[in-house]
Design an enzyme around this catalytic site. Structure first.
Site, PDB file in Angstrom:
ATOM      1  N   GLU A  46      50.147  40.208  11.914  1.00 16.88           N
ATOM      2  CA  GLU A  46      51.052  41.205  11.343  1.00 16.88           C
ATOM      3  C   GLU A  46      52.486  40.993  11.825  1.00 16.88           C
ATOM      4  OE1 GLU A  46      47.162  43.489  12.283  1.00 16.88           O
ATOM      5  OE2 GLU A  46      48.235  41.694  12.980  1.00 16.88           O
ATOM      6  N   CYS A  69      45.985  46.344  15.640  1.00 16.49           N
ATOM      7  CA  CYS A  69      45.624  46.826  16.972  1.00 16.49           C
ATOM      8  C   CYS A  69      46.620  47.880  17.455  1.00 16.49           C
ATOM      9  CB  CYS A  69      45.563  45.660  17.957  1.00 16.49           C
ATOM     10  SG  CYS A  69      47.159  44.870  18.272  1.00 16.49           S
ATOM     11  N   CYS A  78      50.374  45.989  17.427  1.00 12.85           N
ATOM     12  CA  CYS A  78      50.863  45.712  16.073  1.00 12.85           C
ATOM     13  C   CYS A  78      51.286  46.997  15.366  1.00 12.85           C
ATOM     14  CB  CYS A  78      49.785  44.998  15.262  1.00 12.85           C
ATOM     15  SG  CYS A  78      49.457  43.315  15.823  1.00 12.85           S
ATOM     16  N   SER A 162      19.159   8.577  10.800  1.00 14.14           N
ATOM     17  CA  SER A 162      19.845   9.626  10.045  1.00 14.14           C
ATOM     18  C   SER A 162      21.304   9.287   9.743  1.00 14.14           C
ATOM     19  CB  SER A 162      19.806  10.941  10.844  1.00 14.14           C
ATOM     20  OG  SER A 162      20.463  10.793  12.084  1.00 14.14           O
ATOM     21  N   TRP A 164      23.962   7.157   7.756  1.00 12.82           N
ATOM     22  CA  TRP A 164      24.478   8.512   7.559  1.00 12.82           C
ATOM     23  C   TRP A 164      23.879   9.092   6.288  1.00 12.82           C
ATOM     24  CZ3 TRP A 164      26.825  10.652  11.491  1.00 12.82           C
ATOM     25  CH2 TRP A 164      27.526   9.854  12.400  1.00 12.82           C
ATOM     26  N   ASP A 194      19.315  10.167  18.417  1.00 20.72           N
ATOM     27  CA  ASP A 194      20.679   9.977  17.894  1.00 20.72           C
ATOM     28  C   ASP A 194      21.677   9.562  18.965  1.00 20.72           C
ATOM     29  OD1 ASP A 194      19.652  10.745  15.496  1.00 20.72           O
ATOM     30  OD2 ASP A 194      20.681  12.675  15.385  1.00 20.72           O
ATOM     31  N   LEU A 198      28.174  14.872  20.530  1.00 26.49           N
ATOM     32  CA  LEU A 198      28.364  16.299  20.213  1.00 26.49           C
ATOM     33  C   LEU A 198      29.761  16.783  20.613  1.00 26.49           C
ATOM     34  CD1 LEU A 198      24.897  17.887  21.124  1.00 26.49           C
ATOM     35  CD2 LEU A 198      25.678  16.925  18.953  1.00 26.49           C
ATOM     36  N   ARG A 287      12.011  20.724  14.661  1.00 29.52           N
ATOM     37  CA  ARG A 287      11.169  21.685  15.384  1.00 29.52           C
ATOM     38  C   ARG A 287      11.993  22.800  16.000  1.00 29.52           C
ATOM     39  NH1 ARG A 287       6.085  20.314  15.409  1.00 29.52           N
ATOM     40  NH2 ARG A 287       5.482  18.125  15.089  1.00 29.52           N
TER      41      ARG A 287
END
Length: 357
Positions: A46, A69, A78, A162, A164, A194, A198, A287
């Site tokens: 804002e 807020c 704000c 996997s 790609w 893999d 990550l 799983r």
């Protein structure tokens, strides 16, 4: 409000634990200012929109994705900026659930500013699902499941390969997605096959690097895995079965892996919550996906579907999910559908839709 929702996404990966917020100031049909919350601790949406509007804010309407807020935090309230600006009307998508910040609507009304709440509420709630989750009395992270599968629901071929299944656009999206989560999780088999890092490697650099979480009953992870080798640089947690084999755990801990012995998935998620992880993106395997879904522990599902078939001997994306009848099956709400190059993204949230609706 649609423009405000679009602007809010620009804070993805940079504002948590604050919410995503966008704002647009309008004089009649003309946009005179817009802004978004761009950085944790920085000016709110804002304020940014009002600063752009300047004197044109007098008598204007401001559209904000969250109730303004009314408290002094890292930034001033704000509500006070809105009162000083001379706006005559505030339209917010959702009320602020934070007890410290809520009450902005009442403060504005007391200053003779019209306030409406609820415009495009469903979209705004989906956008800030992680933030809202924290104020619903929860004791576990917001859990999102992300799977990239073939048309027949397979996440790898029969040899476990996997890379790609999905294309470049989908992989870019996943790196953007990771940037907005506190942690990224995988099952132990997926981690071993893999050997994925990550990490976030896209154009968006997250303000806080997501932690990594491995779910594995045996805790048997080779020290050669990228997740283990980098555990001192990027916090990595292993959730393993309480009372299970422990011969390998001391070695993992010596590499910097934080080991949690748990009795159930729900127990493990509770420990993650206590460790400050409020949102978790789980990227397989089958799983783990089936176990989380079967235990009603998934809040959102990101499904990337690629136009390829792998057949019945390939690895299924979801394994072990208990069967149910069509009449009793829980129906989830669609949040988003769009193309990612040749792939298709579907995002669905668990909701209160009754069976058969």
């Amino acid at each position: 409000m649609g423009r405000a929702l679009t602007l809010a996404w620009r804070g993805w990966g940079r504002v948590a634990p604050n919410p995503l917020v966008g704002a647009v100031v309008m004089q009649g049909e003309t946009v005179v200012g817009e802004g978004w919350h761009a950085e944790f601790g920085g000016p709110h949406a804002e304020t940014n929109a009002l600063n752009q509007a300047g004197a044109a804010a007098v008598g204007a309407t401001i559209f904000a994705t969250l109730e303004p807020c009314s408290h002094q935090g890292k930034q001033p309230p704000c509500t006070e900026a809105l009162i000083r600006s001379g706006v005559r009307r505030v339209v917010a998508a959702i009320a602020d659930p934070n007890p410290l910040a809520q009450g902005g609507a009442d403060r504005l009304r007391a200053a003779d500013i019209a306030v409406e709440i609820g415009l495009r509420e469903e979209e705004a709630r989906a956008q800030n699902a992680f933030f809202l989750h924290r104020w619903q009395g929860m004791t576990r992270p917001f859990v999102a499941l992300k799977l990239a599968t073939t048309l027949d629901g397979r996440i790898a071929d029969e040899g476990g390969r996997s890379r790609w299944i999905s294309g470049d656009d989908a992989r870019d999206y996943v790196h953007w997605l990771r940037a907005g989560f506190d942690a990224i999780g995988v099952g132990g088999t997926t981690a071993r096959i893999d050997d994925a890092a990550l990490t976030v490697r896209g154009s968006l650099e997250p303000r806080v690097t997501p932690r990594r979480v491995i779910f594995d009953r045996t805790g048997h992870l080779p020290p050669s895995l990228a997740l283990v080798r980098s555990a001192r640089e990027i916090p990595t947690l292993l959730l393993t079965q309480a009372g299970g084999p422990s011969a390998h755990l001391a070695e993992l801990e010596a590499h910097g892996v934080l080991v949690y012995r748990i009795n159930s998935l729900a127990d493990g998620l509770g420990l993650l919550w206590q460790a400050g992880i409020t949102s978790l993106l789980v990227e397989g395997g089958g799983r783990l996906a089936g176990a989380l879904l079967g235990a009603d522990l998934v809040d959102r599902y990101y499904w990337i579907q690629s136009p390829v078939w792998l057949g019945s001997d390939a690895m299924a994306g979801i394994v072990g999910l208990p069967s149910t009848s069509l009449m009793e099956a829980e129906r989830w709400g669609v949040v988003e559908r769009r193309a990612l190059g040749q792939d298709t993204l579907l995002v669905v949230d668990r909701n209160a839709c009754s069976p058969g609706s």
